[in-house]
Design an enzyme around this catalytic site. Structure first.
Site, PDB file in Angstrom:
ATOM      1  N   ASN A 119      47.571  15.457 -29.885  1.00 26.71           N
ATOM      2  CA  ASN A 119      46.935  15.307 -28.573  1.00 26.71           C
ATOM      3  C   ASN A 119      45.611  14.548 -28.639  1.00 26.71           C
ATOM      4  O   ASN A 119      45.047  14.215 -27.596  1.00 26.71           O
ATOM      5  CB  ASN A 119      46.686  16.684 -27.943  1.00 26.71           C
ATOM      6  CG  ASN A 119      47.974  17.344 -27.495  1.00 26.71           C
ATOM      7  OD1 ASN A 119      49.002  16.681 -27.318  1.00 26.71           O
ATOM      8  ND2 ASN A 119      47.943  18.651 -27.318  1.00 26.71           N
ATOM      9  N   ASP A 120      45.133  14.272 -29.864  1.00 27.82           N
ATOM     10  CA  ASP A 120      43.818  13.628 -30.014  1.00 27.82           C
ATOM     11  C   ASP A 120      43.945  12.125 -30.266  1.00 27.82           C
ATOM     12  O   ASP A 120      43.037  11.511 -30.825  1.00 27.82           O
ATOM     13  CB  ASP A 120      43.041  14.275 -31.162  1.00 27.82           C
ATOM     14  CG  ASP A 120      41.538  14.064 -31.028  1.00 27.82           C
ATOM     15  OD1 ASP A 120      41.023  14.176 -29.902  1.00 27.82           O
ATOM     16  OD2 ASP A 120      40.885  13.789 -32.051  1.00 27.82           O
ATOM     17  N   ALA A 121      45.037  11.514 -29.838  1.00 26.04           N
ATOM     18  CA  ALA A 121      45.229  10.072 -30.016  1.00 26.04           C
ATOM     19  C   ALA A 121      44.487   9.330 -28.910  1.00 26.04           C
ATOM     20  O   ALA A 121      45.065   8.881 -27.921  1.00 26.04           O
ATOM     21  CB  ALA A 121      46.717   9.733 -29.994  1.00 26.04           C
ATOM     22  N   HIS A 122      43.168   9.196 -29.073  1.00 20.09           N
ATOM     23  CA  HIS A 122      42.304   8.585 -28.062  1.00 20.09           C
ATOM     24  C   HIS A 122      42.050   7.113 -28.373  1.00 20.09           C
ATOM     25  O   HIS A 122      42.607   6.562 -29.334  1.00 20.09           O
ATOM     26  CB  HIS A 122      40.990   9.361 -27.948  1.00 20.09           C
ATOM     27  CG  HIS A 122      40.324   9.613 -29.271  1.00 20.09           C
ATOM     28  ND1 HIS A 122      39.807   8.597 -30.051  1.00 20.09           N
ATOM     29  CD2 HIS A 122      40.093  10.766 -29.961  1.00 20.09           C
ATOM     30  CE1 HIS A 122      39.280   9.097 -31.143  1.00 20.09           C
ATOM     31  NE2 HIS A 122      39.443  10.421 -31.122  1.00 20.09           N
ATOM     32  N   TYR A 131      37.992   9.502 -24.397  1.00 21.80           N
ATOM     33  CA  TYR A 131      39.103  10.210 -23.751  1.00 21.80           C
ATOM     34  C   TYR A 131      39.293   9.690 -22.330  1.00 21.80           C
ATOM     35  O   TYR A 131      38.327   9.450 -21.603  1.00 21.80           O
ATOM     36  CB  TYR A 131      38.836  11.713 -23.711  1.00 21.80           C
ATOM     37  CG  TYR A 131      38.817  12.357 -25.072  1.00 21.80           C
ATOM     38  CD1 TYR A 131      40.001  12.606 -25.762  1.00 21.80           C
ATOM     39  CD2 TYR A 131      37.618  12.709 -25.688  1.00 21.80           C
ATOM     40  CE1 TYR A 131      39.991  13.202 -27.020  1.00 21.80           C
ATOM     41  CE2 TYR A 131      37.592  13.296 -26.940  1.00 21.80           C
ATOM     42  CZ  TYR A 131      38.785  13.536 -27.601  1.00 21.80           C
ATOM     43  OH  TYR A 131      38.776  14.113 -28.851  1.00 21.80           O
TER      44      TYR A 131
END
Length: 419
Positions: free
Chosen positions: A300-303, A258
């Site tokens: 939102n978790d496109a890391h 992140y």
């Protein structure tokens, strides 16, 4: 005495991973690989060179092959090893990994290609799906050496005439199977909708379908890093393609996936694609569209570990480096208990609900793209998503609720960019 693992790329011995007394890792390419005119590096972060790579230089790639921390803890307990010991973990489960890398103890030759699989009955498959939370990747089962990165329960399988088969002894798989998660309602249908929506909107994305066995829902994801190659005079042969995620390519350990925790920014991601893609003009646009799509669906978790590079061609002269298709796309905003912050900010904004046209202007500047093009691409993608929602098949009520959420988000973005 240090311990050694032989590291293979496809069928070639390319290097050795060494665990020094005290646990420190070192990696070095073998001399025969460095002298091979067709040699290619394992990773963008591990360029071909004679001197050894020390722990800080090589851990990002090798740790990135393994599951995330929570799953590693369970696997380690089941195998009787330390969860922080990357070397021991790779030794035990590093047979069938993402990409085309294989790990074997030094002195143990790469076995002759003798693909072996165990066909599962519906009852056996359902039992495995229920057991995965307690035994991730089936680590410890005799003959199974599978490693897949990520936090979600999953297992690599081969599909043969509609039947699910477990690869044994490092045999290649064709699909990744992901069962439902108790904590998050209907995540299987959420991911299936988002992935199929991406494909319907014209984005390269891994092919997925939902299935159900003995009352257990699961997602079946076709691996884009496996291909059937037609061999003269014989049946098509299943082969691995090498890949690495952006964290691996940048030499970052999974704990730093992140941006807020030291992981890659979108600026770094676009720079990476520009520097290493063999078709940068195409892949830069593909990456931009992927970023916009994730923003629209509320992923939102496109890391940094959810974007990858895919390599075609075994030798240096013929190797190509391309942005891999989309994978692991879920509308996380659907779950109110999950973080509202995006894994990578757009411009200087982490909250997707607060992103403005100005933030996309900042992104364009950071990515080295034309601001008018980026500004135009956002509403265009919103229109494509809205049109795709009319065509994609939705059979589940949870998927319909996710679709309604994406429809509202896309409409709001479209209205905002038209002002």
């Amino acid at each position: 005495m240090p311990e050694n693992l032989n590291v293979y790329l496809h069928n070639d011995l390319v290097g050795r991973l060494v665990q020094r007394p005290g646990g420190g890792l070192q990696f070095s390419y073998v001399e025969s690989w460095l002298e091979n005119p067709s040699a290619v590096p394992l990773s963008q972060s591990l360029p071909l060179r004679a001197p050894r790579f020390q722990r800080k230089e090589c851990q990002g790639f090798f740790a990135g092959v393994l599951p995330d921390e929570a799953k590693r803890e369970i696997i380690a307990r089941n195998l009787g090893i330390s969860a922080r010991n990357d070397f021991a973990m790779l030794e035990r489960i590093g047979g069938e990994c993402a990409g085309a890398v294989t790990f074997l103890p030094a002195g143990q030759p790469l076995p002759a290609r003798n693909d072996d699989y165990r066909t599962l009955t519906p009852v056996q498959l359902a039992a495995i799906l229920k057991e995965l939370p307690k035994r991730p990747l089936l680590a410890g089962d005799e003959g199974i050496r599978l490693s897949l990165a990520g936090a979600q329960d999953k297992i690599a399988v081969r599909m043969e005439e509609g039947q699910v088969c477990l690869p044994l002894g490092g045999a290649p798989s064709t699909h990744i199977l992901k069962p439902a998660v108790d904590r998050f309602e209907d995540v299987v249908f959420n991911e299936a909708l988002c992935m199929n929506l991406a494909a319907e909107a014209g984005l390269p994305a891994a092919a997925v379908i939902t299935r159900r066995v003995q009352g257990v829902d699961y997602l079946l994801v076709e691996r884009y890093d496996r291909i059937h190659r037609q061999m003269p005079g014989s049946e098509p042969k299943l082969e691995r393609l090498h890949q690495e995620d952006f964290c691996q390519a940048l030499g970052l350990v999974p704990e730093h996936k992140y941006q807020k925790e030291g992981g890659p920014s979108l600026k770094q991601c676009f720079r990476l694609v520009r520097e290493v893609s063999t078709a940068p003009v195409v892949d830069l646009v593909r990456l931009l569209e992927a970023v916009i799509f994730n923003y629209l669906v509320g992923n939102n978790d496109a890391h940094g570990k959810n974007f990858s590079l895919l390599y075609h061609g075994a030798g240096a002269a013929e190797r190509t480096s391309r942005l891999a298709p989309l994978y692991d796309v879920v509308s996380t905003v659907y779950y109110p208990e999950l973080s509202r912050s995006m894994a990578m900010r757009i411009g200087d904004e982490y909250q997707s609900e607060k992103v403005t046209t100005g933030n996309f202007d900042q992104l364009a500047e950071e990515a080295g793209l034309a601001k008018p093009m980026v500004r135009a691409r956002v509403p265009e993608m919103a229109e494509r998503v809205l049109a795709a929602l009319q065509r994609v098949e939705i059979r589940n009520t949870a998927a319909e609720r996710v679709a309604d959420l994406i429809r509202r988000r896309s409409t709001k973005v479209l209205d905002g960019f038209r002002r």
